[in-house]
Design an enzyme around this catalytic site. Structure first.
Site, PDB file in Angstrom:
ATOM      1  CG  ASP A  38       2.667  -4.637 -12.289  1.00 46.36           C
ATOM      2  OD1 ASP A  38       2.050  -4.811 -11.224  1.00 46.36           O
ATOM      3  OD2 ASP A  38       3.914  -4.464 -12.345  1.00 46.36           O
ATOM      4  CG  ASN A  91      -2.321  -0.928  -5.712  1.00 49.23           C
ATOM      5  OD1 ASN A  91      -2.401  -0.870  -4.492  1.00 49.23           O
ATOM      6  ND2 ASN A  91      -1.673  -1.896  -6.352  1.00 49.23           N
ATOM      7  CE1 TYR A 157       5.456   2.960   0.234  1.00 48.08           C
ATOM      8  CE2 TYR A 157       4.898   3.321   2.535  1.00 48.08           C
ATOM      9  CZ  TYR A 157       4.629   2.738   1.304  1.00 48.08           C
ATOM     10  OH  TYR A 157       3.522   1.931   1.164  1.00 48.08           O
ATOM     11  CE  LYS A 161       2.354   4.460  -1.058  1.00 54.94           C
ATOM     12  NZ  LYS A 161       1.478   4.041  -2.159  1.00 54.94           N
ATOM     13  CB  ILE A 190      -1.261  -5.467   3.212  1.00 59.22           C
ATOM     14  CG1 ILE A 190      -2.052  -4.233   3.688  1.00 59.22           C
ATOM     15  CG2 ILE A 190      -2.152  -6.444   2.450  1.00 59.22           C
ATOM     16  CD1 ILE A 190      -3.210  -4.483   4.621  1.00 59.22           C
ATOM     17  CB  THR A 192       1.837  -7.699  -0.606  1.00 59.93           C
ATOM     18  OG1 THR A 192       2.743  -6.662  -0.227  1.00 59.93           O
ATOM     19  CG2 THR A 192       0.414  -7.318  -0.231  1.00 59.93           C
TER      20      THR A 192
END
Ligand code: NAD
Length: 250
Positions: A38, A91, A157, A161, A190, A192
């Protein structure tokens, strides 16, 4: 930890938070040693702590996936520390600002593309040779529901993707005969920090909601990632797997 991935090694990028952390914990639960990558040091180190607290093994490698040198070092570090590389979950990603396409700046285009799309390619170009050398491996890239359908006010975005989806399919074909499978997960909403961090939720598209009556969790995505790396999915490559509570089938 004993499990189906005992003796195996997994890299997870963007593992300092959200889906990546869930994936790191899931790989460790299955017995893999995990390389937590990360750009955020604090988050990455916290993930290593959580893996170790759960009885697993992990190291943190500070990595900006958009940089070739960093992606190369990440793979080298995995092999130096754990001797091999079996799985990679590419990811790391950014949502960016929600706005109509003509209002997006060139800087924002470069920022989103360099992490979400170029970052996945940078990682694969160093992961795949290592996997080929040892006779095989499995890669899962994080695309998105926005890799399958258009998302209002999220053009950059969405483009990044869709790019990950294309990259995944082409890479799957390139290495189909060499024992490296390449698939993608396409998460919906999701729960997060990425979603929680939206400053003004009214600017976010609300037209695409899941049919299942809840938001997804990092574990929902991690379960799909683990399965796509397992022997159970050995005849599956180039697949874009929705993990979206039926958000994109309408
Ligand atoms: P998150 O913000 O919780 O985690 C993203 C992580 O990526 C962070 O730890 C961040 O530090 C890291 N990162 C950002 N730039 C990086 C870089 N240059 N190099 C290395 N790491 C970097 O978000 P999340 O929801 O866990 O998202 C993970 C992935 O899932 C992203 O690719 C995102 O686009 C995708 N996704 C998320 C959702 C959702 O609803 N949360 C839906 C579809 C797809």
């Amino acid at each position: 930890m004993a499990g189906q991935f005992e003796g195996k090694v997994a890299i997870v990028t963007g593992a300092g938070s959200g889906i990546g952390r869930g994936s790191a914990l899931a790989f460790a639960r299955e017995g893999a040693r995990v390389v937590v990558a990360d750009i955020a040091v604090e988050g990455g180190e916290e993930t290593v702590k959580q893996v170790e607290a759960a009885g697993g093994a992990a190291i943190f490698v500070e990595t900006d996936v958009s940089q070739a040198a960093a992606a190369k070092r990440l793979v080298e570090q995995a092999v130096e520390s754990y001797g091999r590389l079996d799985f990679a979950h590419n990811n790391a990603g950014l949502l960016g600002k929600a706005m109509p396409v003509a209002e997006c700046s060139e800087e924002e285009w470069d920022r989103i593309m360099s992490v979400n799309l170029k970052g996945v390619w940078q990682c694969m170009r160093f992961e795949i040779p290592e996997m080929l050398e040892q006779g095989g491996g499995a890669i899962v890239n994080t695309s998105s529901a926005a890799g399958l359908i258009g998302m209002e006010r999220l053009a950059l975005y969405t483009a990044s993707k869709h790019g990950v989806a294309g990259l995944t399919k082409a890479a799957a074909l390139d290495y189909a005969k060499s024992g490296v499978r390449v698939n993608a997960v396409c998460p919906g909403f999701i729960n997060t920090p990425m979603i929680q961090g939206i400053e003004d939720p009214t600017t976010f598209p609300t037209d695409a909601l899941p049919a299942l009556p809840r938001a997804g969790t990092p574990e929902d995505v991690a379960n799909a990632v683990v399965w796509l790396c397992s022997e159970a999915s050995s005849y599956i490559t180039g697949h874009l797997m929705s993990v979206d509570g039926a958000m994109t089938i309408r």
